[in-house]
Design an enzyme around this catalytic site. Structure first.
Site, PDB file in Angstrom:
ATOM      1  N   GLU A 101       1.221   4.883   4.962  1.00 15.35           N
ATOM      2  CA  GLU A 101       2.206   5.863   4.486  1.00 15.35           C
ATOM      3  C   GLU A 101       1.848   6.467   3.138  1.00 15.35           C
ATOM      4  OE1 GLU A 101       6.216   4.538   3.535  1.00 15.35           O
ATOM      5  OE2 GLU A 101       5.479   2.509   3.244  1.00 15.35           O
ATOM      6  N   TRP A 123      14.737  19.011   3.041  1.00 15.08           N
ATOM      7  CA  TRP A 123      13.643  18.387   3.799  1.00 15.08           C
ATOM      8  C   TRP A 123      13.750  18.984   5.194  1.00 15.08           C
ATOM      9  CZ3 TRP A 123      12.984  14.911   7.947  1.00 15.08           C
ATOM     10  CH2 TRP A 123      11.756  14.244   7.994  1.00 15.08           C
ATOM     11  N   HIS A 154      -7.564  -8.746  23.484  1.00 12.95           N
ATOM     12  CA  HIS A 154      -6.874  -8.038  24.573  1.00 12.95           C
ATOM     13  C   HIS A 154      -6.962  -6.524  24.390  1.00 12.95           C
ATOM     14  CE1 HIS A 154      -5.439 -11.862  26.006  1.00 12.95           C
ATOM     15  NE2 HIS A 154      -5.123 -12.158  24.754  1.00 12.95           N
ATOM     16  N   LYS A 181      12.808   9.308   1.341  1.00 13.69           N
ATOM     17  CA  LYS A 181      13.199   7.948   0.970  1.00 13.69           C
ATOM     18  C   LYS A 181      14.285   7.392   1.873  1.00 13.69           C
ATOM     19  CE  LYS A 181      13.171   4.160  -1.395  1.00 13.69           C
ATOM     20  NZ  LYS A 181      12.089   3.227  -1.074  1.00 13.69           N
ATOM     21  N   ARG A 235      13.587  11.399  -3.030  1.00 12.73           N
ATOM     22  CA  ARG A 235      14.004  11.266  -1.644  1.00 12.73           C
ATOM     23  C   ARG A 235      13.111  12.066  -0.702  1.00 12.73           C
ATOM     24  NH1 ARG A 235      19.522   9.671  -1.274  1.00 12.73           N
ATOM     25  NH2 ARG A 235      19.692  10.796   0.673  1.00 12.73           N
TER      26      ARG A 235
HETATM   27  C1  F6R Z   1       8.340   2.111   4.243  1.00  9.36           C
HETATM   28  C2  F6R Z   1       9.666   2.616   4.138  1.00  9.36           C
HETATM   29  C3  F6R Z   1      10.435   2.865   5.373  1.00  9.36           C
HETATM   30  C4  F6R Z   1      11.830   2.243   5.245  1.00  9.36           C
HETATM   31  C5  F6R Z   1      12.682   2.640   6.463  1.00  9.36           C
HETATM   32  C6  F6R Z   1      14.049   2.002   6.421  1.00  9.36           C
HETATM   33  O1  F6R Z   1       7.784   1.878   3.000  1.00  9.36           O
HETATM   34  O2  F6R Z   1      10.166   2.837   3.062  1.00  9.36           O
HETATM   35  O3  F6R Z   1       9.771   2.380   6.479  1.00  9.36           O
HETATM   36  O4  F6R Z   1      11.693   0.874   5.152  1.00  9.36           O
HETATM   37  O5  F6R Z   1      12.832   4.033   6.486  1.00  9.36           O
HETATM   38  O6  F6R Z   1      14.746   2.384   5.296  1.00  9.36           O
HETATM   39  P1  F6R Z   1      16.016   1.592   4.791  1.00  9.36           P
HETATM   40  O7  F6R Z   1      15.571   0.233   4.405  1.00  9.36           O
HETATM   41  O8  F6R Z   1      16.528   2.389   3.650  1.00  9.36           O
HETATM   42  O9  F6R Z   1      16.972   1.551   5.944  1.00  9.36           O
END
Ligand code: F6R
Length: 608
Positions: free
Chosen positions: A490, A75, A506, A603, A27
């Site tokens: 990322e 975090w 543009h 995550k 996470r």
């Molecule tokens: C990109 C990524 C993030 C998630 C975003 C939404 O690889 O993992 O951009 O897609 O944080 O997360 P969820 O889908 O869990 O709401």
């Protein structure tokens, strides 16, 4: 993002706490800590900046047989990553771990004159507040927690232990998930059910506004207003193999390669190829409600937002009578947007816990609009709060970067669009090609992954030296370009941006020079020739182009070409996205970065 674990039972608590925290590593975190309490009312607190392995090193000299404890991966939000800011935090006889943000911590802190603060965190303010009620002995621990939480503004998932009564953990949640694992002579807690896998299959998902007293053989839940809650025990469906690397070097590669199977799970029981129909049980809308839909709002963040964008392009191809608006949750939650009558909102989230997406869901519900979840994690907050839903069943995603969820989300939303179209009487001849291609997609994905993996790896090695990239596409290939750029930036920290080909002139065309490479998605179709002209414009200005196309006859002189061999015509952009995923993976591995846990990212983004 932050993770919580807790244990009370007959085994050594430290063992579960450390293994549970390891499960939550994916996470994202920057420090970790655990505390256990002995039967002699002594606490052992161990915290470390960095990885769980740093914590484990400190544990070597601090092994305890204590049977109760809590742990945390942090975090950083308030205060830098450091040992002092790592959880658990202490006040008096209490130790607490906290996920979320206490928004009024400054005001609360002013009232806590008796506590010597040792960290910069909002969490320490909360434990000191609980202790201010608890220390006089007037309140039971659970009641002290309730009194404190009534004063708190913000979000929290917390677990608290006291050295005074080493047989109970008090947990509470508002906006930050908490799962209670029901075991044999033991009760476990975690902010994410994956930490419980292998220990118990039985779980209770705490709801917002609930507090629980957890002992080894009992769980008592009530609301903050002291109303008793009868707990619903649910089954954890995830198995151990789904959260292990299964022979791959990294979860990211495993999850990319899993897509043929994860998509089969998304489609299971939902596609009727013979009759050209799809059947979705979850949304729970009547035929009349489906027929009446005139507007779709698709809400998500990051990859989920891109999945929504791509699905919107498809759905409007076969459902002419509705308008579709795909929105970024963090923006939409604060907009004064008018939602037309007869709207339905699709709430898209892999984790089902994303704070902004959840906030949008609640705002949209307030307006009386029906909400449908397109969610992966079973039992997650969004999945439980939507009016109806279609689980995407892609299986656990451990790598921070979302891959297999994207593919499944797009197809789940397309199937929802087809459900509307079917109810509106759209002719079967229009829908049949979509159904046919959806049914073939898992095999096509398998072929594209197998057929291109080595080539993409080779090309990625060439481009690892670039710091800048531009991803280009139009129509359905435009969201694909956006998702490709996100994936690359990322995990590999390459500055990658996406543009619709038509936008190049543009502004972005000014960027094209030797420091950049351009990835061009070129599916055959109505806009193919126009996109080719755009590529020519890039080449004429010295651009380094990687072309990704399903046109076997493509012969433009570009730097690199990846030809996708497929029978599909409609869902080719999904196949192209696999190339982006592999490319991002291999560039990152070539650069030597941590591909599963990119710096600064988490995550599931449970804070705003
Ligand atoms: C990109 C990524 C993030 C998630 C975003 C939404 O690889 O993992 O951009 O897609 O944080 O997360 P969820 O889908 O869990 O709401």
């Amino acid at each position: 993002m932050c993770g919580i674990v807790g244990y009370v039972g007959e085994k050594r608590a430290q063992d579960f706490l450390v293994s549970g925290l390891k499960r939550l590593e994916y996470r994202g975190y920057d420090s970790a800590g655990i505390v256990t309490v002995s039967e002699k009312n002594e606490a052992t607190l161990i915290r470390a900046k960095g990885k769980i392995s740093d914590l484990e090193r400190k544990l070597i000299d601090n092994r305890r047989d204590d049977k109760i404890g809590i742990g945390h991966t942090r975090w950083a939000t308030h205060g830098e990553p450091s040992e002092a800011n790592a959880h658990p935090h202490q006040a008096g006889s209490l130790y607490m771990v906290h996920n979320g943000i206490i928004e009024n911590c400054k005001e609360l802190k002013k009232t806590l004159k008796g506590h010597q603060f040792k960290s910069d965190t909002d969490s320490e303010v909360l434990v000191a507040l609980i202790d201010s009620f608890y220390k006089d002995g007037e309140y039971l621990l659970v009641d002290a927690v309730v009194q404190a939480l009534k004063l708190v503004q913000g979000t929290y998932g917390i677990a608290v232990v006291s050295t005074k009564n080493p047989d109970e953990i008090v947990v509470a949640r508002s906006g930050s998930p908490l799962v209670i694992g029901v075991g044999q002579d033991e009760t476990l807690i975690a902010s994410d059910a994956s930490a419980l896998v292998g220990h118990t299959k039985r779980a209770i998902y705490l709801n917002d506004g609930e507090v629980a007293v957890i002992k080894k053989n009992s769980i008592e839940i009530k609301t903050l207003n002291a109303e008793p809650v009868s707990a619903k025990v649910e089954e954890i469906e995830t198995n151990l193999s789904a959260i292990q690397k299964g022979g791959y070097d990294h979860f990211l590669l495993k999850e990319i390669m899993e897509q043929p199977d994860s998509l089969v799970e998304t489609l299971r029981g939902r596609v009727d190829v013979d009759n050209g129909l799809v059947h979705l049980g979850g949304p729970g809308l009547s035929e009349k409600e489906l027929r009446g839909i005139q507007h779709l709002i698709i809400v998500g963040c990051g990859t989920a937002y891109h999945a929504g964008m791509l699905a919107a392009y498809y759905i409007e191809q076969f459902t002419p009578e509705i308008t579709i608006e795909t929105v970024i949750a963090s923006e939409y939650r604060y907009r004064q947007a008018y939602i037309p009558k007869n709207s339905v909102a699709l709430i898209v989230s892999q984790s089902g816990e994303t704070a902004d997406t959840l906030a949008c869901l609640r705002e949209i519900k307030k307006q009386g609009v029906k909400t449908i979840g397109i969610v992966n994690v079973i039992g997650s907050t969004i999945a439980r709060e939507v009016d109806g839903g279609t689980y995407v069943h892609a299986g656990p995603e451990i790598s921070v970067a979302s891959t297999k969820a994207f593919t499944s989300q797009v197809i789940a939303m397309v199937m929802f669009g087809m459900t509307i179209a079917q109810a509106k009487g759209v002719r079967n001849t229009i829908l049949k090609p979509y159904v046919d291609e959806i049914a073939k997609l898992p095999d096509e994905i398998k072929n594209v992954l197998a057929g291109n993996r080595e080539k993409v790896k080779e090309i990625a090695g060439k481009y690892k030296k670039y710091d800048h990239a531009i991803y280009l596409g139009r129509d359905t290939a435009y969201p694909t370009a956006m998702e490709g750029a996100l994936k690359l930036k990322e995990v590999s920290y390459t500055d990658a941006n996406a543009y619709a080909f038509g936008e190049l002139k543009h502004g972005p065309l000014a960027l094209v020079d030797d420091r950049f490479f351009e990835t061009a998605f070129l599916p055959k179709g109505m806009l193919y020739e126009k996109a080719i002209s755009n590529v020519q414009e890039v080449l004429a200005r010295g651009g380094h182009v990687i072309a990704v196309t399903n046109n076997a006859k493509f012969d433009l002189k570009v730097d690199d070409t990846i030809k996708i061999d497929t029978q599909l015509e409609i869902f080719v952009p999904i196949l192209m996205n696999l190339i982006s995923q592999l490319f991002a993976y291999y560039v990152t591995v070539a650069k030597g970065y941590n591909v599963d846990q990119p710096r600064n990212l988490a995550k599931s983004v449970t804070v705003e």
